[in-house]
Design an enzyme around this catalytic site. Structure first.
Site, PDB file in Angstrom:
ATOM      1  CB  CYS A 137      13.478 -11.056  -3.599  1.00 42.70           C
ATOM      2  SG  CYS A 137      15.106 -10.936  -2.829  1.00 42.70           S
ATOM      3  CB  CYS A 140      14.964  -7.643  -2.715  1.00 40.17           C
ATOM      4  SG  CYS A 140      15.750  -9.053  -3.481  1.00 40.17           S
ATOM      5  CG  ASP A 141      11.230  -6.202  -2.574  1.00 45.16           C
ATOM      6  OD1 ASP A 141      12.084  -5.335  -2.782  1.00 45.16           O
ATOM      7  OD2 ASP A 141      10.735  -6.900  -3.471  1.00 45.16           O
TER       8      ASP A 141
END
Ligand code: NAP
Length: 322
Positions: A137, A140-141
């Site tokens: 992701c 997200c990261d």
């Protein structure tokens, strides 16, 4: 004799969507029962740092966030049950679900929040470095790779979107694809090929993710050319596997409409499926956003839709009885 558990709202799945539906359902007096499934807590249980869930100024941990959500749901009156649902029957009222140990669950409404799982390449080095350089992701990261070298694996819309997204943080993004053309939409392809900070490596698969000293963090990837078989090395601090997701919908096949990728179909802008009283929320119905916060928002929508559905049903019954 099999145990029977009845609820105004049966919730399948205990990620952010299911638990948010449980919080709203409990506060609306629907006595929700959450059937947690095999991966209680959902995808955040295998995530480490979470920095994009609103309300926390410091980085939090995915499993901690899910523990808090569950405790909040229980605190307001939701009941948690560990079980795997083996079959569902939406043709009768109340709806009827059967757990694999034989427990029968009946519900006046059902909220499906069974989620989706990222597909992985299946390499041992991928599993070992997951959360330490290997992710599924970018939203997200990606932030953790500011100014660093990153790679994205895949050639669909998700892979191309992730590569483009990563240019917000990195000036060195490499898309690795196993064929010589991507399947992503033309408009995304145009952006990809025009971007000065993205290069594409064609006809390459990942043989190995290379960890740093003591296996902490990623330093690169060994790639295999699918045409020549040649092995090459790409330096990278982060790698994003974007080869698709698998929504957990096999249980509903034949009873609810699924789209061509297997996601549950809901009426746009709502959580309503084609069966009145059955609602779906979170990643099981969403292939575009896939965020904890969007799943939580959809869980809220499902609980409100369920509550309104029950209120209307009570009103209709009262009118019919007059
Ligand atoms: P996808 O379209 O299924 O693409 C998966 C990609 O990963 C393909 O390019 C595939 O290669 C590659 N791949 C699969 N297995 C692999 C493996 N073992 N090793 C290497 N590469 C592998 O998945 P997606 O991109 O996640 O999209 C899923 C659905 O969501 C699609 O319908 C997509 O249109 C939709 N979506 C839409 C948007 C949007 O509209 N903005 C955004 C995201 C997703 P091959 O091409 O060689 O098969």
């Amino acid at each position: 004799m099999a145990e029977t558990i009845h609820s105004g709202m049966l919730i399948l799945g205990s990620g952010p969507a299911g638990l948010t539906a449980a919080i709203y359902g409990a506060r609306a007096g629907l006595s929700p029962v959450v059937i947690q499934g095999i991966e209680a807590g959902g995808q955040l249980m295998t995530t480490t740092d979470v920095e994009n869930y609103p309300g926390f100024r410091d980085v939090i941990q995915g499993p901690w966030l899910m523990e808090e959500m569950q405790a909040q749901a229980e605190h307001v009156g939701a009941r948690m049950v560990f079980d795997m649902i083996a079959s569902v029957d939406f043709s009768q009222r109340p709806f009827r679900l059967i757990g694999d140990g034989g427990t029968i669950y009946t519900g006046n409404t059902v909220v499906i929040a069974t989620g989706a799982q990222a597909r992985w390449l299946g390499l041992e080095s991928e599993t070992r470095l997951r959360g330490q350089g290997v992710s599924a992701c970018a939203t997200c990261d990606g932030f953790f790779y500011r100014g660093k070298k990153v790679a994205v694996i895949g050639g669909g819309n998700t892979a191309v979107e992730e590569a483009l997204y990563l240019t917000n943080h990195s000036q060195d993004v490499t898309l690795i694809h196993r064929r010589d053309s991507v399947r992503a939409e033309k408009i995304l392809q145009n952006r990809l090929f025009a971007h000065p900070h993205i290069k594409v490596l064609w006809n390459k698969t990942v043989d190995h993710f290379i960890g740093g000293d003591g296996n902490s963090g990623l330093v690169g990837l060994d790639l295999r050319d699918t045409v020549t078989g040649e092995i090459s090395r790409l330096d990278a601090d982060g790698a994003f596997v974007a080869i698709g997701h698998a929504p957990a919908t096999s249980l509903f096949r034949g009873q609810l409409a699924l789209d061509s990728d297997g996601y549950l179909v809901v009426e746009p802008g709502t959580s309503r499926t084609a069966i009145p009283g059955v609602f779906a929320c979170g990643d099981v119905t969403d292939k575009h956003y896939r965020q904890a916060v969007t799943a939580a928002g959809m869980g809220c929508m499902a609980a409100l839709d369920a509550e309104r559905y029950l209120a209307q049903a009570r009103f209709d019954a009262a009118v019919a009885a007059e």
